[in-house]
Design a protein around this motif. Structure first.
Motif, PDB file in Angstrom:
ATOM      1  N   ASP A   1      -7.496  -0.125   0.388  1.00 47.13           N
ATOM      2  CA  ASP A   1      -6.813   0.441   1.546  1.00 47.13           C
ATOM      3  C   ASP A   1      -7.254   1.892   1.720  1.00 47.13           C
ATOM      4  O   ASP A   1      -7.148   2.702   0.803  1.00 47.13           O
ATOM      5  N   GLU A   2      -7.751   2.216   2.897  1.00 47.58           N
ATOM      6  CA  GLU A   2      -8.284   3.569   3.148  1.00 47.58           C
ATOM      7  C   GLU A   2      -7.242   4.662   2.973  1.00 47.58           C
ATOM      8  O   GLU A   2      -7.553   5.739   2.461  1.00 47.58           O
ATOM      9  N   GLU A   3      -6.003   4.397   3.397  1.00 40.73           N
ATOM     10  CA  GLU A   3      -4.948   5.397   3.274  1.00 40.73           C
ATOM     11  C   GLU A   3      -4.644   5.712   1.807  1.00 40.73           C
ATOM     12  O   GLU A   3      -4.431   6.872   1.440  1.00 40.73           O
TER      13      GLU A   3
ATOM     14  N   TYR B   1       0.820  -1.216   0.000  1.00 43.35           N
ATOM     15  CA  TYR B   1       0.000   0.000   0.000  1.00 43.35           C
ATOM     16  C   TYR B   1       0.855   1.268   0.000  1.00 43.35           C
ATOM     17  O   TYR B   1       0.455   2.303  -0.526  1.00 43.35           O
ATOM     18  N   LYS B   2       2.062   1.187   0.579  1.00 43.13           N
ATOM     19  CA  LYS B   2       2.950   2.358   0.600  1.00 43.13           C
ATOM     20  C   LYS B   2       3.400   2.728  -0.811  1.00 43.13           C
ATOM     21  O   LYS B   2       3.574   3.907  -1.133  1.00 43.13           O
ATOM     22  N   VAL B   3       3.584   1.729  -1.638  1.00 43.35           N
ATOM     23  CA  VAL B   3       3.945   1.984  -3.039  1.00 43.35           C
ATOM     24  C   VAL B   3       2.795   2.692  -3.734  1.00 43.35           C
ATOM     25  O   VAL B   3       2.983   3.674  -4.463  1.00 43.35           O
ATOM     26  N   ARG B   4       1.574   2.223  -3.484  1.00 43.77           N
ATOM     27  CA  ARG B   4       0.408   2.842  -4.128  1.00 43.77           C
ATOM     28  C   ARG B   4       0.223   4.281  -3.645  1.00 43.77           C
ATOM     29  O   ARG B   4      -0.151   5.163  -4.413  1.00 43.77           O
ATOM     30  N   ILE B   5       0.494   4.537  -2.363  1.00 46.94           N
ATOM     31  CA  ILE B   5       0.415   5.913  -1.851  1.00 46.94           C
ATOM     32  C   ILE B   5       1.456   6.781  -2.557  1.00 46.94           C
ATOM     33  O   ILE B   5       1.169   7.907  -2.965  1.00 46.94           O
ATOM     34  N   ALA B   6       2.664   6.249  -2.728  1.00 42.50           N
ATOM     35  CA  ALA B   6       3.722   7.006  -3.405  1.00 42.50           C
ATOM     36  C   ALA B   6       3.324   7.333  -4.842  1.00 42.50           C
ATOM     37  O   ALA B   6       3.632   8.411  -5.347  1.00 42.50           O
ATOM     38  N   VAL B   7       2.610   6.433  -5.488  1.00 47.89           N
ATOM     39  CA  VAL B   7       2.130   6.693  -6.850  1.00 47.89           C
ATOM     40  C   VAL B   7       1.207   7.908  -6.858  1.00 47.89           C
ATOM     41  O   VAL B   7       1.267   8.740  -7.771  1.00 47.89           O
TER      42      VAL B   7
ATOM     43  N   LYS C   1      -8.672   5.573 -10.123  1.00 43.58           N
ATOM     44  CA  LYS C   1      -8.636   4.142  -9.792  1.00 43.58           C
ATOM     45  C   LYS C   1      -8.167   3.954  -8.344  1.00 43.58           C
ATOM     46  O   LYS C   1      -8.767   3.194  -7.575  1.00 43.58           O
ATOM     47  N   LEU C   2      -7.107   4.660  -7.952  1.00 41.61           N
ATOM     48  CA  LEU C   2      -6.576   4.528  -6.593  1.00 41.61           C
ATOM     49  C   LEU C   2      -7.517   5.121  -5.544  1.00 41.61           C
ATOM     50  O   LEU C   2      -7.484   4.720  -4.384  1.00 41.61           O
ATOM     51  N   SER C   3      -8.370   6.047  -5.944  1.00 40.46           N
ATOM     52  CA  SER C   3      -9.330   6.620  -4.987  1.00 40.46           C
ATOM     53  C   SER C   3     -10.370   5.587  -4.562  1.00 40.46           C
ATOM     54  O   SER C   3     -11.082   5.776  -3.581  1.00 40.46           O
ATOM     55  N   GLN C   4     -10.439   4.490  -5.306  1.00 39.94           N
ATOM     56  CA  GLN C   4     -11.351   3.385  -4.980  1.00 39.94           C
ATOM     57  C   GLN C   4     -10.594   2.205  -4.354  1.00 39.94           C
ATOM     58  O   GLN C   4     -11.137   1.104  -4.228  1.00 39.94           O
TER      59      GLN C   4
END
Length: 199
Positions: free
Chosen positions: A183-185, A158-164, A177-180
């Motif tokens: 992971d809530e964060e 999930y940290k990778v996705r947050i960094a994206v 896409k990531l707003s859905q």
């Protein structure tokens, strides 16, 4: 002596005149030569041979330090010097690739990862770095292609996705896409970035 210092300090003094001033072993002149934007590689090499950390710091901060000198400094034993090389405007992709393998200090690799001159090939290698800060810097580098960002948006971590979501090159489509994301964060980070961009 004062005239020589004035010449060494003057940014308009030609390189050939600065070359001649090196013979003077006056410390103030050496410092002025290290700072002067017209100093030649020949003089920079002589200054580096003096093995002074202070002179190295001045040379690496000089905005006109040539690539051959940056290459030499990229092999310096002091991590602060190597880090400054990775941040220098004149650094080349091949020097950045060399520094990406710096095993002594993660901060050097993090600067390589955040530099827009770093190749995507090197960035992909840094995605796997043992240090989280290095990985994040690589993922948020603005030169990443949309294809690679799309791939990273599907990463298990999930940290990778947050960094994206923090990468300025991430498309609105990927952010939506990531707003859905499950992971809530991640979802929150994506929504905040969409809002920040005014969409």
């Amino acid at each position: 002596m004062e005239d020589k210092l004035k010449l060494a300090s003057n940014p308009n003094t030609p390189a050939n005149v600065l070359d001649e001033l090196f013979d003077d072993k006056d410390w103030d002149i050496m410092v002025a030569l290290a700072k002067n934007p017209n100093t030649s590689s020949k003089v920079f090499n002589k200054l580096l041979d003096m093995d002074s950390l202070y002179l190295k710091e001045l040379i690496v901060r000089n905005p006109n330090t040539p690539k051959d000198i940056l290459k030499r400094l990229s092999e310096d034993e002091e991590w602060q010097i190597r880090k400054a090389v990775a941040m220098h405007d004149n650094v080349t992709p091949d020097i950045l690739e060399y520094l990406s393998d710096d095993i002594e200090d993660w901060e050097v690799r993090a600067e390589v990862a955040s530099n827009p001159k770093t190749s995507e090939y090197v960035l992909e290698k840094l995605f796997q770095d043992e240090d989280e800060d290095v990985r994040k810097a690589a993922i948020t580098n603005p030169i990443l292609s949309s294809n690679l960002l799309e791939k990273l948006a599907d990463d298990n971590d999930y940290k990778v996705r947050i960094a994206v979501t923090e990468n300025p090159s991430t498309s609105l489509e990927i952010l939506k896409k990531l707003s859905q994301d499950e992971d809530e964060e991640v979802a929150l980070a994506a929504k905040e970035e969409i809002e920040r961009r005014g969409r």
